[in-house]
Scaffold this motif. Sequence first.
Motif, short mmCIF file in Angstrom:
data_model
loop_
_atom_site.label_atom_id
_atom_site.label_comp_id
_atom_site.label_asym_id
_atom_site.label_seq_id
_atom_site.Cartn_x
_atom_site.Cartn_y
_atom_site.Cartn_z
N SER A 120 -22.26 2.25 -35.68
CA SER A 120 -22.41 1.07 -36.55
C SER A 120 -22.08 -0.21 -35.79
O SER A 120 -21.17 -0.26 -34.97
N THR A 233 -8.00 5.69 -36.39
CA THR A 233 -8.86 4.65 -35.84
C THR A 233 -8.91 4.75 -34.32
O THR A 233 -9.98 4.60 -33.70
N THR A 236 -11.24 7.44 -33.46
CA THR A 236 -12.63 7.05 -33.69
C THR A 236 -13.17 6.21 -32.54
O THR A 236 -14.31 6.43 -32.09
N THR A 240 -16.22 7.31 -30.16
CA THR A 240 -17.41 6.46 -30.10
C THR A 240 -17.75 6.14 -28.66
O THR A 240 -18.93 6.17 -28.26
N ASP A 263 -10.22 -1.26 -43.88
CA ASP A 263 -10.01 0.16 -44.21
C ASP A 263 -9.82 1.04 -42.98
O ASP A 263 -9.73 2.27 -43.09
N SER A 265 -11.99 1.44 -40.55
CA SER A 265 -13.26 1.77 -39.91
C SER A 265 -13.58 0.72 -38.85
O SER A 265 -12.97 -0.35 -38.80
#
Length: 371
Positions: A120, A233, A236, A240, A263, A265
């Motif tokens: 994203s 996080t 993540t 990524t 949040d 993300s």
Amino acid sequence: MRQPLPPGATIGIVGGGQLGRMLAMAAARLGYSTAVLDPDQHAPAGQVAQKHIAAAYDDGRALEQLARSSDVITYEFENVPVGAIRSLEEWRPVHPPAEALEASQDRMSEKIFLNASGISTAPFAAVESDRDLARGLARFGHSGVLKTRRMGYDGKGQRVFRNATAEEIIGCFEGMGGTPLILEGLVNFVREVSVIAARSLNGAMAAYDPAENEHRNGILARSAVPAAISPSTAYTVRETAFTILDALDYVGVIGVEFFVLEDGSVLVNELAPRVHNSGHWTEAACAVSQFEQHIRAITGLPLGRTDRHSDCVMENILGGERRNMKRLLEEPNLMLHLYGKREARPGRKMGHFTRLTPAGAGGPKGSPSAE
């Protein structure tokens, strides 16, 4: 290149700035020589490399000279002509691959690649006229960041719109140079972080702790580790980065910048196919710096561990600033690194320093290599 390059081999570096300088220094520690291609006779990397070819990046003879002088070739910034890298690939292994350079040089292509990889980003739209800009701003709530698609860095080539009026849009495309632009929707983020990750010739990957970054006037001012983010996080952003490395069949170190939302993300802001300013702290807080990690990756050596032994804050020294170097050097647990640049211009990165403190009991630590 199936076996690691032996000591005494030569690494070619396209670009002679401070990143090239620190790569050359790391290469020397591992027993390698370096040859640098940079048009500046006084390039920082040229001061420490064994060979400096002072010529344009697209000079065919200079590229051949670099190739003949090198066993493997890398680059230290993403605005190197892709054609030059592809010509070097005909002579020697070049890492990272030209595809990574090509993807990162155009902000539109970069975001299309990221989205196609399931990653994203902020919403975006191509802008090739004032009419395109008006349509894009209408889509994004009349606010956004207009950027040149190519050659922008450190906040250059950008304009921010907040509740833009029709009058503000008139003449913007020509005012930004009349070249292809990209409009990105404004992101309501709580902090910016980046992760430095690496992928080796055999596909092993490793990542350092995410750093929390503070920018001033579009230029990175400081990076703090650990970042104030949750373990999930942190996981993540690492995963990524690994997804990007695999998608590009990448070899070397990469820097990936993220927006962290309320949040927890994340959205990828941009990627840099090279060692990165926000990873300079690794030379002070880790046994293996990002620069040594890159040299290890491109020469076929095993990746080093990324554990940090200290918390830290890295700050850039910019050309317009006046700092008391004696006072800095009197501080305990501070590492100072100057780049050897002759001219101090406002906003120009002249060096950095990193303050170390004992690592806290909590928070994420660096990861070992991951197959």
